[in-house]
Design a protein around this motif. Structure first.
Motif, PDB file in Angstrom:
ATOM      1  N   GLN A  98      -1.725   3.152   3.016  1.00 43.66           N
ATOM      2  CA  GLN A  98      -1.837   1.858   3.673  1.00 43.66           C
ATOM      3  C   GLN A  98      -1.621   2.009   5.186  1.00 43.66           C
ATOM      4  O   GLN A  98      -0.795   2.790   5.628  1.00 43.66           O
ATOM      5  N   GLN A 100      -0.009   0.990   8.539  1.00 41.74           N
ATOM      6  CA  GLN A 100       1.375   0.512   8.681  1.00 41.74           C
ATOM      7  C   GLN A 100       1.684   0.202  10.138  1.00 41.74           C
ATOM      8  O   GLN A 100       1.260   0.913  11.053  1.00 41.74           O
ATOM      9  N   GLN A 146       2.874  -3.255   5.928  1.00 36.99           N
ATOM     10  CA  GLN A 146       1.930  -2.352   5.279  1.00 36.99           C
ATOM     11  C   GLN A 146       0.709  -3.158   4.848  1.00 36.99           C
ATOM     12  O   GLN A 146       0.806  -4.088   4.040  1.00 36.99           O
ATOM     13  N   ASN A 188      -2.312  -3.761   2.831  1.00 37.83           N
ATOM     14  CA  ASN A 188      -2.945  -3.383   1.561  1.00 37.83           C
ATOM     15  C   ASN A 188      -4.272  -4.099   1.334  1.00 37.83           C
ATOM     16  O   ASN A 188      -4.839  -4.039   0.231  1.00 37.83           O
ATOM     17  N   PHE A 218      -7.394  -2.507  -0.264  1.00 33.85           N
ATOM     18  CA  PHE A 218      -7.355  -2.244  -1.702  1.00 33.85           C
ATOM     19  C   PHE A 218      -7.337  -3.530  -2.521  1.00 33.85           C
ATOM     20  O   PHE A 218      -7.139  -3.505  -3.739  1.00 33.85           O
ATOM     21  N   SER A 256      -0.365  -7.529   1.055  1.00 32.30           N
ATOM     22  CA  SER A 256       0.354  -6.689   2.015  1.00 32.30           C
ATOM     23  C   SER A 256       1.853  -6.920   1.898  1.00 32.30           C
ATOM     24  O   SER A 256       2.305  -8.017   1.523  1.00 32.30           O
TER      25      SER A 256
END
Length: 527
Positions: A189, A191, A387, A389, A392, A396
């Protein structure tokens, strides 16, 4: 929007750190050997005793790395070991102050002298006394006023040394893809971190810096007192030179008056045929030489007043109207024994006091060097980690972190700087012992000079001058009576002139020896 803010914060932090590292790399590492420039930070009071052991060290937090990143990051931001000069490297070695010899004084006069009748005139009642001249100099002397500012500057150094370190703000972004993450190009991820690092002074370097700065200020205060002592000595010697020049004018004018009377009498004798033309010319030469000497004495008197006015920071136009009040042949009681004067000088002389305080400053430098063995421990608080996400298709996450960075003193424990500071303590002790011996020598020399000139003035005034004057007066009586020639009188006048000049020179030397004893002891012994 949030990503742009974090990116901007990261860019600003990286640019600031790069600039700070470049600035640190430009610091001086060796003495250039050049004299201090006007307006520079170099002390005008000279090198402070005991200052060779180290400077105040780095400013709070300077030269230290900082802790960043989250725990477990692949690239830890660990404080780098110090690579700059140690706390003693930029310090100049101490140097003992050089004692200036007593300036010789001789009457700059060609022509004859004579002793005025009656006691020596002290000058007008509202004239400038030595005490008043010293007070004016301490208030107005530009050199002293400039050196005084060393003391508030030292107070500012104490403030700077006592400042605490600033926290460090850090922001970054990690795992930024060159292209968008996909299932074909998977990665972690993206960051974003924001953290604050705060240096903790575990070895109490701040307290050691403040102690060094405080003791350095005390050394400067003693050095300033020594500058005052030297200024008082300069004022005293210049004041005595002015008194001497005024007294020489009186002696020279008295001689001109006497030779003018003699020239008138010789002309009468020449008109009667009692003396030759050559004898008359010899008297004319003596008279004109004495008149020229009186003019020279007046010029020297004006020059002495200008020098005195310069030390008092008085306007040049006021030098002409300065009138001093005082006496050359000052009758005083003898000083205390040389043993007592030596003990007093060892206690109160400011240059020696400065060395004692400098020794304490050198010992504080040792403590500072030892405190610098350990670098600051950095406490990290990372209140926000984001982070991303979203590539995907997941939600997050946010988190926080807490960490600490501890430099390990394995190789660099400031050993060289500690050793240098310890050696500087020994060096300062040796220099102090040498200065103590010179102080004792100064006192002994000043006492011997005073005792000799006191005896010499008394012998010249009570024994030699009366005989020389009696011989001169007898030769004058015989010459005016026509029993001897003018050559015998001129020879007697020259002998008398030599005795008067020797008396005046010795009286000035005697008065100066009193001031020299005051300076050698560091306290007022004679008025």
């Amino acid at each position: 929007m949030w990503r742009r803010i974090v990116h901007a914060a990261c860019s600003f932090s990286l640019a600031f750190l790069c600039a700070a590292r470049q600035a640190n790399a430009q610091g001086p590492t060796a003495d250039s050997g050049q004299p201090p420039l006007p307006g520079s930070a170099t002390s005008s009071l000279g090198v402070a005793p005991g200052a060779g052991g180290g400077s105040l060290g780095n400013s709070p937090g300077a030269g230290q790395g900082f802790l960043g990143g989250r725990p477990g990051a692949s690239q830890g931001r660990i404080p780098a070991p110090p690579s700059g000069p140690g706390p003693a490297e930029l310090q100049a070695p101490i140097m003992a102050p050089q004692q200036e010899p007593i300036r010789p004084f001789s009457i700059p006069l060609h022509g004859s002298l004579d002793i005025p009748a009656g006691p020596e005139e002290d000058g007008p009642r509202d004239g400038l006394t030595l005490d008043a001249a010293i007070d004016l100099a301490l208030r107005n002397n530009l050199d002293l006023r400039g050196k005084f500012y060393e003391i508030p500057q030292a107070q500012a150094d104490i403030l700077q040394a006592s400042l605490r370190a600033n926290p460090v703000f850090y922001a970054d972004s990690q795992l930024i893809p060159y292209q968008r993450y996909t299932n074909a190009r998977p990665a972690g991820q993206q960051q974003y971190d924001v953290n604050i690092s705060y240096p903790i002074d575990v070895s109490r370097k701040r307290r050691s810096r403040t102690l060094v700065a405080t003791r350095a200020k005390r050394v400067l205060e003693a050095q300033y007192q020594d500058a005052v002592r030297q200024t008082i000595d300069d004022i005293g010697l210049t004041f005595v030179d002015t008194l001497a020049a005024r007294q020489t004018v009186r002696y020279a004018n008295k001689s001109v008056q006497g030779l003018e009377t003699l020239l008138s009498r010789t002309r009468q004798l020449h008109a009667k045929g009692a003396v030759s033309l050559s004898d008359l010319n010899r008297v004319k030469i003596q008279f004109r030489t004495a008149r020229l000497g009186a003019s020279d004495a007046e010029v020297s008197y004006q020059k002495a007043k200008k020098e005195l006015a310069a030390l008092l920071n008085s306007p040049t136009e006021q030098a002409e109207i300065i009138e001093v009040r005082g006496s050359i042949d000052l009758q005083t009681s003898p000083p205390p024994p040389v043993e007592e004067l030596s003990r007093l000088a060892l206690e109160v002389r400011p240059d020696l006091v400065a060395y004692r305080l400098g020794l304490k400053r050198a010992e504080a430098d040792v403590g500072l060097a030892r405190a610098n063995r350990l670098q600051d421990v950095y406490l990290l608080f990372q209140p926000y980690t984001f982070q991303d996400n979203s590539p995907f298709g997941l939600k997050s996450g946010t988190s926080w972190s807490l960490g600490m960075s501890i430099p390990l003193p394995i190789s660099n424990r400031n050993q060289g700087a500690i050793r240098r500071a310890e050696l500087n303590v020994t060096q300062t002790q040796i220099e102090q012992a040498g200065l103590e011996r010179r102080v004792l020598t100064d006192v002994e020399k000043a006492v011997k000079e005073y005792e000799f000139t006191r005896r010499a003035v008394q012998e010249l005034r009570d024994e030699i001058l009366p005989i020389a004057q009696q011989t001169r007066d007898e030769s004058l009586r015989l010459y005016t009576a026509g029993e001897t020639g003018v050559v015998a009188y001129i020879n007697a006048q020259l002998e008398f002139n030599t005795a008067v000049k020797q008396y005046l020179d010795t009286a000035i030397r005697y008065r100066r020896s009193m001031l020299a004893l005051n300076t050698a002891v560091g306290q007022r012994i004679f008025p």
